[in-house]
Design a protein around this motif. Structure first.
Motif, PDB file in Angstrom:
ATOM      1  N   LEU A 118       0.831  -1.199   0.000  1.00 42.91           N
ATOM      2  CA  LEU A 118       0.000   0.000   0.000  1.00 42.91           C
ATOM      3  C   LEU A 118       0.873   1.260   0.000  1.00 42.91           C
ATOM      4  N   GLY A 119       0.658   2.123  -0.972  1.00 44.24           N
ATOM      5  CA  GLY A 119       1.382   3.388  -1.029  1.00 44.24           C
ATOM      6  C   GLY A 119       2.736   3.319  -1.695  1.00 44.24           C
ATOM      7  N   ALA A 120       3.094   2.159  -2.246  1.00 43.28           N
ATOM      8  CA  ALA A 120       4.419   2.020  -2.857  1.00 43.28           C
ATOM      9  C   ALA A 120       4.595   2.962  -4.041  1.00 43.28           C
ATOM     10  N   GLY A 121       3.549   3.097  -4.856  1.00 48.22           N
ATOM     11  CA  GLY A 121       3.645   3.973  -6.021  1.00 48.22           C
ATOM     12  C   GLY A 121       3.832   5.429  -5.646  1.00 48.22           C
ATOM     13  N   ASP A 122       3.131   5.872  -4.610  1.00 49.45           N
ATOM     14  CA  ASP A 122       3.276   7.260  -4.164  1.00 49.45           C
ATOM     15  C   ASP A 122       4.661   7.498  -3.575  1.00 49.45           C
ATOM     16  N   ALA A 123       5.179   6.515  -2.851  1.00 48.05           N
ATOM     17  CA  ALA A 123       6.528   6.644  -2.301  1.00 48.05           C
ATOM     18  C   ALA A 123       7.551   6.734  -3.431  1.00 48.05           C
ATOM     19  N   PHE A 124       7.394   5.872  -4.423  1.00 48.15           N
ATOM     20  CA  PHE A 124       8.269   5.908  -5.597  1.00 48.15           C
ATOM     21  C   PHE A 124       8.233   7.297  -6.232  1.00 48.15           C
ATOM     22  N   MET A 125       7.030   7.819  -6.403  1.00 47.81           N
ATOM     23  CA  MET A 125       6.865   9.118  -7.051  1.00 47.81           C
ATOM     24  C   MET A 125       7.523  10.228  -6.239  1.00 47.81           C
ATOM     25  N   TRP A 132      14.023  14.793  -9.698  1.00 47.12           N
ATOM     26  CA  TRP A 132      13.716  15.403 -11.000  1.00 47.12           C
ATOM     27  C   TRP A 132      13.490  16.905 -10.884  1.00 47.12           C
ATOM     28  N   LEU A 133      12.683  17.310  -9.913  1.00 50.19           N
ATOM     29  CA  LEU A 133      12.425  18.736  -9.728  1.00 50.19           C
ATOM     30  C   LEU A 133      13.650  19.467  -9.190  1.00 50.19           C
ATOM     31  N   GLY A 134      14.516  18.734  -8.493  1.00 51.34           N
ATOM     32  CA  GLY A 134      15.743  19.329  -7.976  1.00 51.34           C
ATOM     33  C   GLY A 134      16.881  19.311  -8.976  1.00 51.34           C
ATOM     34  N   GLU A 135      16.577  18.893 -10.213  1.00 55.90           N
ATOM     35  CA  GLU A 135      17.544  18.884 -11.312  1.00 55.90           C
ATOM     36  C   GLU A 135      18.734  17.964 -11.045  1.00 55.90           C
ATOM     37  N   GLU A 136      18.478  16.879 -10.309  1.00 60.37           N
ATOM     38  CA  GLU A 136      19.472  15.817 -10.206  1.00 60.37           C
ATOM     39  C   GLU A 136      19.464  15.025 -11.512  1.00 60.37           C
ATOM     40  N   SER A 137      20.449  14.155 -11.696  1.00 54.52           N
ATOM     41  CA  SER A 137      20.455  13.317 -12.890  1.00 54.52           C
ATOM     42  C   SER A 137      19.270  12.358 -12.844  1.00 54.52           C
ATOM     43  N   LEU A 138      18.854  11.884 -14.008  1.00 56.46           N
ATOM     44  CA  LEU A 138      17.739  10.944 -14.048  1.00 56.46           C
ATOM     45  C   LEU A 138      18.094   9.637 -13.351  1.00 56.46           C
ATOM     46  N   ALA A 139      19.361   9.249 -13.413  1.00 61.27           N
ATOM     47  CA  ALA A 139      19.788   8.038 -12.707  1.00 61.27           C
ATOM     48  C   ALA A 139      19.633   8.215 -11.202  1.00 61.27           C
ATOM     49  N   THR A 140      19.987   9.400 -10.702  1.00 58.33           N
ATOM     50  CA  THR A 140      19.829   9.672  -9.271  1.00 58.33           C
ATOM     51  C   THR A 140      18.357   9.693  -8.891  1.00 58.33           C
ATOM     52  N   ALA A 141      17.540  10.363  -9.694  1.00 57.07           N
ATOM     53  CA  ALA A 141      16.102  10.419  -9.408  1.00 57.07           C
ATOM     54  C   ALA A 141      15.502   9.019  -9.384  1.00 57.07           C
ATOM     55  N   ALA A 142      15.930   8.177 -10.326  1.00 58.20           N
ATOM     56  CA  ALA A 142      15.413   6.807 -10.382  1.00 58.20           C
ATOM     57  C   ALA A 142      15.853   6.000  -9.166  1.00 58.20           C
ATOM     58  N   THR A 143      17.093   6.209  -8.732  1.00 52.09           N
ATOM     59  CA  THR A 143      17.588   5.501  -7.551  1.00 52.09           C
ATOM     60  C   THR A 143      16.828   5.930  -6.306  1.00 52.09           C
ATOM     61  N   TRP A 144      16.611   7.228  -6.160  1.00 52.36           N
ATOM     62  CA  TRP A 144      15.840   7.710  -5.011  1.00 52.36           C
ATOM     63  C   TRP A 144      14.423   7.146  -5.044  1.00 52.36           C
ATOM     64  N   ALA A 145      13.838   7.089  -6.229  1.00 49.35           N
ATOM     65  CA  ALA A 145      12.482   6.556  -6.363  1.00 49.35           C
ATOM     66  C   ALA A 145      12.431   5.093  -5.936  1.00 49.35           C
ATOM     67  N   ASN A 146      13.385   4.306  -6.428  1.00 47.78           N
ATOM     68  CA  ASN A 146      13.416   2.887  -6.073  1.00 47.78           C
ATOM     69  C   ASN A 146      13.601   2.696  -4.571  1.00 47.78           C
ATOM     70  N   ALA A 147      14.468   3.512  -3.970  1.00 47.66           N
ATOM     71  CA  ALA A 147      14.715   3.394  -2.534  1.00 47.66           C
ATOM     72  C   ALA A 147      13.473   3.756  -1.729  1.00 47.66           C
ATOM     73  N   CYS A 148      12.793   4.830  -2.117  1.00 50.74           N
ATOM     74  CA  CYS A 148      11.572   5.220  -1.396  1.00 50.74           C
ATOM     75  C   CYS A 148      10.502   4.142  -1.523  1.00 50.74           C
TER      76      CYS A 148
END
Length: 306
Positions: A118-125, A132-148
């Motif tokens: 429950l809530g995994a998709g929102d955490a990922f987002m 993404w909004l902080g202008e990090e690399s897409l690889a970093t944004a994807a890693t943060w998303a996966n971790a969340c």
């Protein structure tokens, strides 16, 4: 978009909410529908970011395989596309779609025990948007998303247990020896320490939680008790002018006559709200609306207190 804002589309397809499955079939994640696909396609050209699972990418495109779906979406939109793949993490596509599904930017994945989805998709987002909004690399944004997302599915309580940014960075740097992150004492301590409410060293309070007293005033004046509600709304407006957004200012308001005043209260920059729970004049103590006080308190916002 004309003012520089970004348009983000989390597809989040729920067939039962489109009338394609009954209430008892809320678990169904994919039902093909030309009607839904046609509607979603109208949104895609305006998007800057499109996020979805394989099934959601297919419903948004109207095609029956993931690679064709990605190519169809790319033909309609220049948006960055994020393909969520569950335990396999995600792939980000920021340009043309090749014939290789794996030919994208892959964020680091995290093996964990799945405890509650429950809530995994929102955490990922939340993780992806932070990058993404902080202008990090897409690889970093994807890693943060996966971790969340990993935190969310490895804990019980959905949004309250999403990681704070400090907690996320600790995990990315140090990892965890636990597949069940909820059992990691060091990470749990960081979560606790970084979700505390702010300290208010000095309080300025205006009490307007009177009930019996205002009942008596209304009775003596022959006034309609419903006017007490209006009086409390005016009191909040007056207090807000005095507080002027300064730290530490708050009020005491009651549920009986102050409900509308509470709605007015949230329109202003108060620091806290105190609410009575006792039945006025009760000896021994009785609660005003229900003797199950816990069921009341669990619905209160975190900046409300007794």
């Amino acid at each position: 978009k004309a003012n520089g804002a970004k348009v983000v589309f989390d597809i989040d397809y729920r067939p039962n909410l489109w009338g394609l499955a009954g209430h008892a079939e809320g678990f169904e994640r994919y039902v093909k529908s030309d009607r839904v696909s046609a509607r979603l396609k109208t949104v895609l050209p305006d998007c800057d970011l499109i996020v979805g699972t394989e099934e959601e990418i297919m419903i948004a495109s109207g095609t029956d395989d993931c690679l064709s779906a990605l190519k169809t979406i790319r033909s309609l939109s220049k948006a960055t596309i994020v393909l969520k793949r569950g335990a396999m993490g995600c792939i980000v596509y920021d340009g043309p779609i090749s014939d290789d599904l794996e030919d994208g930017i892959v964020g680091k994945g995290f093996p964990i025990e799945v405890y509650n989805v429950l809530g995994a998709g929102d955490a990922f987002m939340s993780g992806f948007l932070r990058g993404w909004l902080g202008e990090e690399s897409l690889a970093t944004a994807a890693t943060w998303a996966n971790a969340c997302g990993a935190f969310a599915v490895s804990r019980l309580l959905c949004a309250p247990e999403y990681p704070t940014f400090e907690e996320l960075q600790f995990f990315l740097k140090n990892g965890s020896r636990h597949l069940a992150l909820r059992k990691d004492e060091a990470i749990n301590h960081i979560h606790w320490a970084t979700t505390r409410r702010r300290v208010i060293p000095s309080l300025m309070a205006l009490a307007c939680d009177h009930r019996i007293q205002l009942d008596d005033v209304a009775a003596k004046a022959g006034a309609d008790p419903s006017r007490i509600h209006d009086f409390k709304v005016l009191t909040v407006k007056a207090a807000a002018k005095v507080a002027a957004g300064r730290a530490g200012y708050g009020m005491l308001l009651d549920e009986k006559y102050g409900r509308e005043a509470m709605f007015e209260f949230v329109r202003h920059s108060f620091a806290w709200l105190g609410r009575p729970v006792e039945l006025p004049g009760s000896r021994p103590l009785r609660f005003e609306f229900s003797q199950d006080i816990g069921s009341q308190l669990i619905e209160w916002p975190v900046d409300h207190c007794i």
